[in-house]
Design a protein around this motif. Structure first.
Motif, PDB file in Angstrom:
ATOM      1  N   VAL A 210      12.499  -8.698  -7.426  1.00 45.21           N
ATOM      2  CA  VAL A 210      12.701  -8.420  -6.007  1.00 45.21           C
ATOM      3  C   VAL A 210      14.051  -7.756  -5.781  1.00 45.21           C
ATOM      4  O   VAL A 210      14.181  -6.832  -4.971  1.00 45.21           O
ATOM      5  CB  VAL A 210      12.560  -9.722  -5.184  1.00 45.21           C
ATOM      6  N   LYS A 211      15.056  -8.214  -6.510  1.00 45.93           N
ATOM      7  CA  LYS A 211      16.383  -7.592  -6.419  1.00 45.93           C
ATOM      8  C   LYS A 211      16.336  -6.147  -6.888  1.00 45.93           C
ATOM      9  O   LYS A 211      16.924  -5.254  -6.260  1.00 45.93           O
ATOM     10  CB  LYS A 211      17.384  -8.391  -7.274  1.00 45.93           C
ATOM     11  N   GLU A 212      15.616  -5.885  -7.972  1.00 47.44           N
ATOM     12  CA  GLU A 212      15.514  -4.531  -8.501  1.00 47.44           C
ATOM     13  C   GLU A 212      14.760  -3.597  -7.568  1.00 47.44           C
ATOM     14  O   GLU A 212      14.981  -2.381  -7.587  1.00 47.44           O
ATOM     15  CB  GLU A 212      14.839  -4.562  -9.877  1.00 47.44           C
ATOM     16  N   LEU A 213      13.886  -4.150  -6.730  1.00 50.58           N
ATOM     17  CA  LEU A 213      13.165  -3.336  -5.756  1.00 50.58           C
ATOM     18  C   LEU A 213      14.057  -2.911  -4.597  1.00 50.58           C
ATOM     19  O   LEU A 213      13.672  -2.040  -3.810  1.00 50.58           O
ATOM     20  CB  LEU A 213      11.952  -4.099  -5.219  1.00 50.58           C
ATOM     21  N   GLY A 214      15.227  -3.542  -4.481  1.00 52.59           N
ATOM     22  CA  GLY A 214      16.172  -3.120  -3.449  1.00 52.59           C
ATOM     23  C   GLY A 214      16.628  -4.183  -2.489  1.00 52.59           C
ATOM     24  O   GLY A 214      17.442  -3.908  -1.597  1.00 52.59           O
ATOM     25  N   ALA A 215      16.148  -5.410  -2.625  1.00 53.82           N
ATOM     26  CA  ALA A 215      16.558  -6.469  -1.707  1.00 53.82           C
ATOM     27  C   ALA A 215      18.062  -6.706  -1.800  1.00 53.82           C
ATOM     28  O   ALA A 215      18.633  -6.753  -2.892  1.00 53.82           O
ATOM     29  CB  ALA A 215      15.809  -7.757  -2.015  1.00 53.82           C
ATOM     30  N   ASP A 216      18.700  -6.857  -0.649  1.00 51.14           N
ATOM     31  CA  ASP A 216      20.147  -7.107  -0.617  1.00 51.14           C
ATOM     32  C   ASP A 216      20.450  -8.552  -1.006  1.00 51.14           C
ATOM     33  O   ASP A 216      21.466  -8.823  -1.657  1.00 51.14           O
ATOM     34  CB  ASP A 216      20.682  -6.829   0.794  1.00 51.14           C
ATOM     35  N   PHE A 217      19.567  -9.450  -0.613  1.00 50.67           N
ATOM     36  CA  PHE A 217      19.726 -10.865  -0.933  1.00 50.67           C
ATOM     37  C   PHE A 217      18.360 -11.425  -1.338  1.00 50.67           C
ATOM     38  O   PHE A 217      17.322 -10.978  -0.840  1.00 50.67           O
ATOM     39  CB  PHE A 217      20.263 -11.653   0.270  1.00 50.67           C
ATOM     40  N   VAL A 218      18.365 -12.386  -2.233  1.00 52.39           N
ATOM     41  CA  VAL A 218      17.122 -13.022  -2.671  1.00 52.39           C
ATOM     42  C   VAL A 218      17.298 -14.530  -2.605  1.00 52.39           C
ATOM     43  O   VAL A 218      18.287 -15.076  -3.113  1.00 52.39           O
ATOM     44  CB  VAL A 218      16.736 -12.600  -4.104  1.00 52.39           C
ATOM     45  N   ILE A 219      16.339 -15.199  -1.981  1.00 53.89           N
ATOM     46  CA  ILE A 219      16.357 -16.648  -1.862  1.00 53.89           C
ATOM     47  C   ILE A 219      15.231 -17.242  -2.708  1.00 53.89           C
ATOM     48  O   ILE A 219      14.076 -16.827  -2.596  1.00 53.89           O
ATOM     49  CB  ILE A 219      16.176 -17.091  -0.390  1.00 53.89           C
ATOM     50  N   ASP A 220      15.593 -18.196  -3.551  1.00 54.64           N
ATOM     51  CA  ASP A 220      14.616 -18.915  -4.365  1.00 54.64           C
ATOM     52  C   ASP A 220      14.094 -20.083  -3.522  1.00 54.64           C
ATOM     53  O   ASP A 220      14.816 -21.040  -3.267  1.00 54.64           O
ATOM     54  CB  ASP A 220      15.299 -19.431  -5.638  1.00 54.64           C
ATOM     55  N   TYR A 221      12.839 -19.978  -3.071  1.00 51.27           N
ATOM     56  CA  TYR A 221      12.325 -20.998  -2.166  1.00 51.27           C
ATOM     57  C   TYR A 221      12.195 -22.371  -2.822  1.00 51.27           C
ATOM     58  O   TYR A 221      12.092 -23.396  -2.123  1.00 51.27           O
ATOM     59  CB  TYR A 221      10.991 -20.572  -1.565  1.00 51.27           C
ATOM     60  N   THR A 222      12.223 -22.418  -4.154  1.00 51.07           N
ATOM     61  CA  THR A 222      12.138 -23.717  -4.830  1.00 51.07           C
ATOM     62  C   THR A 222      13.468 -24.465  -4.760  1.00 51.07           C
ATOM     63  O   THR A 222      13.522 -25.673  -5.011  1.00 51.07           O
ATOM     64  CB  THR A 222      11.734 -23.557  -6.307  1.00 51.07           C
ATOM     65  N   ASN A 223      14.542 -23.741  -4.436  1.00 49.70           N
ATOM     66  CA  ASN A 223      15.870 -24.359  -4.383  1.00 49.70           C
ATOM     67  C   ASN A 223      16.513 -24.335  -3.002  1.00 49.70           C
ATOM     68  O   ASN A 223      17.465 -25.073  -2.746  1.00 49.70           O
ATOM     69  CB  ASN A 223      16.825 -23.666  -5.365  1.00 49.70           C
ATOM     70  N   GLU A 224      15.989 -23.471  -2.107  1.00 47.95           N
ATOM     71  CA  GLU A 224      16.631 -23.321  -0.802  1.00 47.95           C
ATOM     72  C   GLU A 224      15.593 -23.070   0.276  1.00 47.95           C
ATOM     73  O   GLU A 224      14.668 -22.273   0.093  1.00 47.95           O
ATOM     74  CB  GLU A 224      17.633 -22.161  -0.833  1.00 47.95           C
ATOM     75  N   ASP A 225      15.751 -23.734   1.424  1.00 51.02           N
ATOM     76  CA  ASP A 225      14.905 -23.522   2.591  1.00 51.02           C
ATOM     77  C   ASP A 225      15.658 -22.614   3.556  1.00 51.02           C
ATOM     78  O   ASP A 225      16.650 -23.028   4.153  1.00 51.02           O
ATOM     79  CB  ASP A 225      14.587 -24.871   3.242  1.00 51.02           C
ATOM     80  N   PHE A 226      15.172 -21.386   3.696  1.00 48.57           N
ATOM     81  CA  PHE A 226      15.916 -20.424   4.523  1.00 48.57           C
ATOM     82  C   PHE A 226      15.968 -20.850   5.990  1.00 48.57           C
ATOM     83  O   PHE A 226      16.868 -20.422   6.734  1.00 48.57           O
ATOM     84  CB  PHE A 226      15.310 -19.019   4.400  1.00 48.57           C
ATOM     85  N   THR A 227      15.043 -21.699   6.425  1.00 43.65           N
ATOM     86  CA  THR A 227      15.039 -22.123   7.831  1.00 43.65           C
ATOM     87  C   THR A 227      16.153 -23.122   8.122  1.00 43.65           C
ATOM     88  O   THR A 227      16.394 -23.451   9.286  1.00 43.65           O
ATOM     89  CB  THR A 227      13.681 -22.760   8.205  1.00 43.65           C
ATOM     90  N   LYS A 228      16.831 -23.568   7.057  1.00 46.47           N
ATOM     91  CA  LYS A 228      17.885 -24.570   7.253  1.00 46.47           C
ATOM     92  C   LYS A 228      19.266 -24.102   6.813  1.00 46.47           C
ATOM     93  O   LYS A 228      20.210 -24.895   6.791  1.00 46.47           O
ATOM     94  CB  LYS A 228      17.518 -25.853   6.490  1.00 46.47           C
ATOM     95  N   ASN A 229      19.387 -22.807   6.455  1.00 47.80           N
ATOM     96  CA  ASN A 229      20.692 -22.347   5.962  1.00 47.80           C
ATOM     97  C   ASN A 229      21.580 -21.770   7.060  1.00 47.80           C
ATOM     98  O   ASN A 229      22.704 -21.323   6.794  1.00 47.80           O
ATOM     99  CB  ASN A 229      20.527 -21.327   4.829  1.00 47.80           C
ATOM    100  N   GLY A 230      21.102 -21.750   8.297  1.00 50.99           N
ATOM    101  CA  GLY A 230      21.917 -21.311   9.426  1.00 50.99           C
ATOM    102  C   GLY A 230      21.964 -19.813   9.641  1.00 50.99           C
ATOM    103  O   GLY A 230      22.556 -19.340  10.627  1.00 50.99           O
ATOM    104  N   LYS A 231      21.339 -19.021   8.774  1.00 53.51           N
ATOM    105  CA  LYS A 231      21.352 -17.562   8.929  1.00 53.51           C
ATOM    106  C   LYS A 231      20.221 -17.114   9.846  1.00 53.51           C
ATOM    107  O   LYS A 231      19.169 -17.750   9.914  1.00 53.51           O
ATOM    108  CB  LYS A 231      21.225 -16.893   7.566  1.00 53.51           C
ATOM    109  N   GLN A 232      20.465 -16.002  10.554  1.00 51.62           N
ATOM    110  CA  GLN A 232      19.468 -15.492  11.494  1.00 51.62           C
ATOM    111  C   GLN A 232      19.076 -14.059  11.143  1.00 51.62           C
ATOM    112  O   GLN A 232      19.864 -13.295  10.572  1.00 51.62           O
ATOM    113  CB  GLN A 232      19.998 -15.545  12.928  1.00 51.62           C
ATOM    114  N   TYR A 233      17.850 -13.719  11.529  1.00 51.74           N
ATOM    115  CA  TYR A 233      17.295 -12.412  11.191  1.00 51.74           C
ATOM    116  C   TYR A 233      16.623 -11.799  12.415  1.00 51.74           C
ATOM    117  O   TYR A 233      16.071 -12.501  13.259  1.00 51.74           O
ATOM    118  CB  TYR A 233      16.264 -12.558  10.061  1.00 51.74           C
ATOM    119  N   ASP A 234      16.672 -10.476  12.478  1.00 51.58           N
ATOM    120  CA  ASP A 234      16.019  -9.770  13.586  1.00 51.58           C
ATOM    121  C   ASP A 234      14.502  -9.785  13.419  1.00 51.58           C
ATOM    122  O   ASP A 234      13.759  -9.793  14.407  1.00 51.58           O
ATOM    123  CB  ASP A 234      16.498  -8.310  13.639  1.00 51.58           C
TER     124      ASP A 234
END
Length: 351
Positions: A210-234
């Protein structure tokens, strides 16, 4: 001159019908498990006046194909038939070579290498007829049949969601849930093309890809819940239907948009509710129901991105036509990386 092509292009349609020329197809005569597929010898189709006959070299298996096979949600049965499918050869997407044209066709010729998608289905076979006003165009010289086949399904869906529904623009912060799948791998690349900042969510083993495809950031859902990290997205684009609006509402900016490619009754209710109340919106769409011209416009834009190398197709693995059931089983596991191809070519090099 290729005399076989010349003869094929001028043989009367009556000849094809009375001689009952056969082809191999993966046929499903009832709704059910992947075991419903059987290889059969069926009558080779004859193109109508405004159709071309395509020798299929590659097809795909997607979530839409699964929906057609099982008849659920019920849109599958409404599309094919309530008790049993009226169309027994499935498959929306194709890549191949035109071997015959209808008498009114002027935009394509025998020998053209083409790819696209048809809502008439029929791509799980050696040959299929495609209306020239459907989603079809010539294949760029720098890609082969296998990498061409998934574009009309998965990539057009991504264009519809990101460009059509979300109106994505440079600087937008986008999170893609399921960034390593058929929709996700295209979504990462297309979003970067539009200038967005992309965060991809996937499993540990797929983070590098996913990083090689161009993603600026990659989250491993097995280790982190993006809904709880305080970051917001458009924009949050759930390509796999594994999250819901309520769980990620706080992760959206004030005017953020939640997109889901998997339509359900709760999602439809949220769409109606957010269309009337609040600034954060829920949106979805059945891309296959869009007018053919609208889908073709997306398709032609994608063709340019393929030609320039701006986007590429990620392929997990391929199956022969005879292993259609196995291909469907693999897709249903939900762990594929990119796209699953049905390879109907008898040549090692597709061209």
């Amino acid at each position: 001159m290729d005399s076989s092509r010349e003869v094929n292009n001028f043989v009367p349609e009556l000849f094809h019908r009375t001689n009952n020329i056969k082809m191999k197809a993966s046929v499903s005569k009832m709704y059910g498990t992947p075991d419903v597929f059987k290889i059969e010898e069926v009558t080779k189709p004859v193109p109508k006046h405004n159709e071309v006959l395509v020798r299929v070299y590659a097809a795909t298996v997607t979530g839409s194909d699964i929906m057609m096979r099982i008849g659920k949600p019920y849109v599958g049965r409404l599309y094919l038939g309530l008790s049993k499918p009226k169309t027994t050869i499935l498959g929306f997407d194709f890549a191949g070579e035109i071997v015959e044209t209808g008498k009114d066709v002027t935009s394509f010729k025998v020998g053209d290498k083409v790819f696209g998608g048809t809502t008439a289905l029929g791509c799980y076979a050696e040959y299929t007829c495609v209306n020239v006003d459907d989603v079809i165009t010539t294949i760029p010289e720098n890609i082969n049949y296998q990498t061409a086949a998934p574009v009309s399904g998965s990539a057009i869906t991504v264009m519809n969601f990101l460009k059509g529904l979300a109106k994505i623009k440079a600087g937008d912060k986008l999170l893609i849930n399921g960034a390593s799948g058929s929709l996700g791998t295209y979504a990462v690349q297309i979003a970067k093309y539009f200038g967005a900042e992309v965060t991809g969510v996937c499993s540990t083993t797929n983070m590098k890809m996913v990083k090689e495809l161009g993603a600026d950031f990659v989250i491993d859902y097995t280790n982190e819940d993006f809904t709880k990290n305080g970051k917001q997205y458009d924009i949050i684009f759930d390509t796999v239907g594994k999250i819901n609006f309520s769980s990620c509402k706080k992760s959206l900016t004030e005017n953020g948009i939640y997109l889901s490619s998997v339509i359900s009754m709760p999602l439809l209710l949220q769409m109606m509710k957010t269309s009337l109340f609040g600034k954060k919106k829920v949106k979805s769409s059945s891309t296959g129901m869009l007018p053919a011209k609208e889908r073709l416009n997306y398709f032609l834009e994608l063709k340019e991105l393929l030609e320039t190398g701006t986007i590429k197709t990620v392929i997990d693995t391929s199956y022969p036509l005879s292993q259609m059931g196995d291909a469907h089983k693999y897709v249903e596991k939900g762990h594929k990386k990119g796209n699953i191809i049905i390879n109907l070519s008898t040549r090692q090099k597709l061209y």
